[in-house]
Write an enzyme that holds these catalytic residues in place. Structure first.
Site, PDB file in Angstrom:
ATOM      1  N   CYS A  69      -0.130  27.435  58.027  1.00 22.42           N
ATOM      2  CA  CYS A  69      -0.584  28.637  57.905  1.00 22.42           C
ATOM      3  C   CYS A  69      -0.259  29.596  59.265  1.00 22.42           C
ATOM      4  O   CYS A  69      -0.800  28.958  60.398  1.00 22.42           O
ATOM      5  CB  CYS A  69      -1.945  29.017  57.641  1.00 22.42           C
ATOM      6  SG  CYS A  69      -2.828  30.441  57.717  1.00 22.42           S
ATOM      7  N   CYS A 175       5.094  33.845  57.317  1.00 25.91           N
ATOM      8  CA  CYS A 175       3.821  33.514  56.262  1.00 25.91           C
ATOM      9  C   CYS A 175       4.442  32.599  55.406  1.00 25.91           C
ATOM     10  O   CYS A 175       5.450  32.666  54.720  1.00 25.91           O
ATOM     11  CB  CYS A 175       3.363  34.670  55.660  1.00 25.91           C
ATOM     12  SG  CYS A 175       2.037  34.180  54.403  1.00 25.91           S
TER      13      CYS A 175
END
Length: 244
Positions: A69, A175
């Site tokens: 993440c 991302c």
């Protein structure tokens, strides 16, 4: 054992690449879906959550944990984690793939990651001559988590990225959810794309047995649908509790 952590399903593609590279290694994947979106959390709450999530992975036997993440990596958790496992954060590893000759870089991220300027900081050291523009896409990770149709995603990207379609050498999909929309990014931008899926990691010290565990703090039914819809995986999932 290698642990892979993400706030949702974004890290699954990275997990898949790692398993292809080391099919005999044991993996455990944790998605903290009960607390998404991470971008809406304050930094202290997010750091507390990350400590608990990474600690759970370590207790399962992971001696190396990839924080897939970007939002989590932007908190600096790799140097803040209070545990024994080696923490690999995704941002520096992703930036290492950018060619040294690159002059203008478009970083596409969640708003939290963009506002942290973590990519800009890393690239300022790595490629001091490069011009870096960071753009936050507030809805895309949510759309991917909820299996939105590709055409809706392409329409969203056209609206968000219209001003950035010219003048950049490459774009960083900053991302782990975003590579699920790689084709749509390619259509809209028409420039090379860099993401976290090909990051370089050292080989495990010794092989495991090729086992895989997938856990979520959210709904196992939702995660199972996501695994089928995005990865074509039909594997069991387990639910765990992580509360600050």
């Amino acid at each position: 054992m290698i642990g892979v952590f993400d706030s949702g399903i974004g890290g699954l593609r990275l997990l898949d690449k790692l398993r292809q590279r080391w099919p005999q290694e044991d993996f455990v994947y944790l998605a903290d879906q009960a607390h998404v979106p991470y971008g809406s959390l304050d930094r202290d709450t997010l750091l507390d959550l990350l400590q608990l999530n990474l600690n759970w992975l370590e207790k399962q036997g992971a001696d190396r944990i990839v924080v897939a993440c970007n939002t989590a990596s932007a908190t600096g958790i790799a140097r803040r984690y209070r545990g024994q496992a080696q923490i690999v954060e995704i941002i520096s590893k992703t930036c290492e793939q950018i060619p040294a000759s690159t002059a203008k870089i478009l970083v596409l991220a969640t708003p939290f990651t963009a506002q942290s300027h973590r990519y800009q900081q890393v690239l300022a050291r790595q490629l001091p001559q490069a011009e870096v523009k960071e753009v936050g896409l507030s809805c895309l990770a949510f759309m991917i988590e909820h299996l939105c149709p590709k055409q809706e995603i392409e329409t969203y990207l056209k609206g968000e990225l219209n001003a950035y379609q010219n003048g950049f050498d490459l774009a960083v999909l900053a991302c782990t959810h975003f590579p699920f929309a790689r084709d749509q990014f390619a259509k809209v931008l028409g420039i090379p794309l860099i993401d976290s899926e090909s990051i370089a990691l050292e080989a495990p010290a010794q092989p495991g047995q090729g086992t895989l565990r997938i856990a979520t703090t959210g709904s196992v039914e939702l995660l199972a649908r996501q695994l089928r819809g995005l990865m074509n995986w039909d594997v069991p999932c387990e639910q765990i509790q992580i509360e600050v």
